[in-house]
Write a protein that holds these residues in place. Sequence first.
Motif, PDB file in Angstrom:
ATOM      1  N   TYR A  42       0.883  -1.122  -0.119  1.00  0.00           N
ATOM      2  CA  TYR A  42       0.015  -0.070  -0.033  1.00  0.00           C
ATOM      3  C   TYR A  42       1.115   1.164   0.006  1.00  0.00           C
ATOM      4  O   TYR A  42       2.022   1.098   0.289  1.00  0.00           O
ATOM      5  N   GLY A  88      -3.101  -2.256  -1.993  1.00  0.00           N
ATOM      6  CA  GLY A  88      -3.894  -1.871  -0.928  1.00  0.00           C
ATOM      7  C   GLY A  88      -4.413  -2.939  -0.129  1.00  0.00           C
ATOM      8  O   GLY A  88      -4.632  -3.073   1.091  1.00  0.00           O
ATOM      9  N   GLU A 143       5.044  -0.878   2.743  1.00  0.00           N
ATOM     10  CA  GLU A 143       4.575   0.601   2.488  1.00  0.00           C
ATOM     11  C   GLU A 143       5.346   1.299   1.655  1.00  0.00           C
ATOM     12  O   GLU A 143       6.639   1.441   2.026  1.00  0.00           O
TER      13      GLU A 143
END
Lengths: 192, 194
Positions: A42, A88, A143
Amino acid sequence: MRKSKKILLTCLLVACMASGFSVEIKVKSPGKNQVILVGNSYSSSSIDDAFFARYFSSGKKPAPHYMWGWLPSVNFSIRQRSQVGIFGDSFYFLVDIPKDGKIQLNGFDLVLFGNEKAWIYLPVYAEFSVPEGAKYLYLGSFEYTFADEYFTIKEVTRSDNFDEAVIQTKKKFGEKAELVRAVLREISKEKK
Amino acid sequence: MNHKGRNMKKSLAPFLMCALVVFGMTGCATLGKNTDNEFKLKGPENSILVYGSFISSIGILTNQYDDMTFVQLNTGLQNQTVHAETNSFKKYWFAKDVMPGGSFKLIYFAEGSGNHTFFITPGLQGKTAADFKTPDKPGLFYNGICEQYGLGFKQDMGAAGELETLKDIRLKFFGSAWDPLIKARIGELENAKK
């Protein structure tokens, strides 16, 4: 309740379900000498969907942002490229286990709205060994932070959400799906 | 209207309402070819004429299939898709009416070699020499000679290249509102040579 109101409520329910329907990527269960690499990816900065849809999406409902996994090969070729998830959410990358049990994963391709002109490279640059008998291997939660409007990678942070990944993996592949943690080693610059 | 017609009208009403609700909800998610955020100003007082040269490593830049396409990436500004005009033999390209202050990324071009045409999609990531940021002030902007080199590009911003490109593209703009700016810039570059 009047018949017309019942019909209206039913239609509203259907509309709600239709607009909230999420796309699921189908991934086969691992066969002999195969393993599924599990994780999620994500971005800390949100992607402006409305802005980019004007370039890369057509039709009434935009496609999601697909993730594509691939493994590097000799001669700069790409092997085992497949759709592994939606950005995501969790990814599930089915790969063949090499004879030496070692896998090098350079990264993923993020393809906005499934439009191949709108791809962004998400680096991982790690190698790991597949434990004997492992069929589902957890890599981590990645991330990505972008530095600018050109999606230049500023930082990649890996965290461990193993417990949640266990739940999601069993949900997708059944209760017998045993998730095992991978031990990732960062690839040196020479190997990249 | 007879009795049967009135009953049909009543029973259709809730379905029509449902259809409006469904289309309304999906309409909120409708994006696609929405141009209401598109930069539309034109001319040298409001926009920029971008020009340069492109040297392909495997062949020539072909203008046969679609064209060189750039998109503006700064989400704080308006959208703009720029389709550049190219010349395969002289290797120049240009695009007029480009948004000032924008960050443009080359997302598509085609290059030909012999009987083969390659369609290249460099993706959205990373600013290369082929990409450009336009100045805030309208006018002319030169993006240099951009040559494919390995997996990327190298760039030559020299005056000689700019002068040659401007002389080539001036024919396209002869008599237009852009012509005075092009003529003036050619003059500057030629004077600088002396």
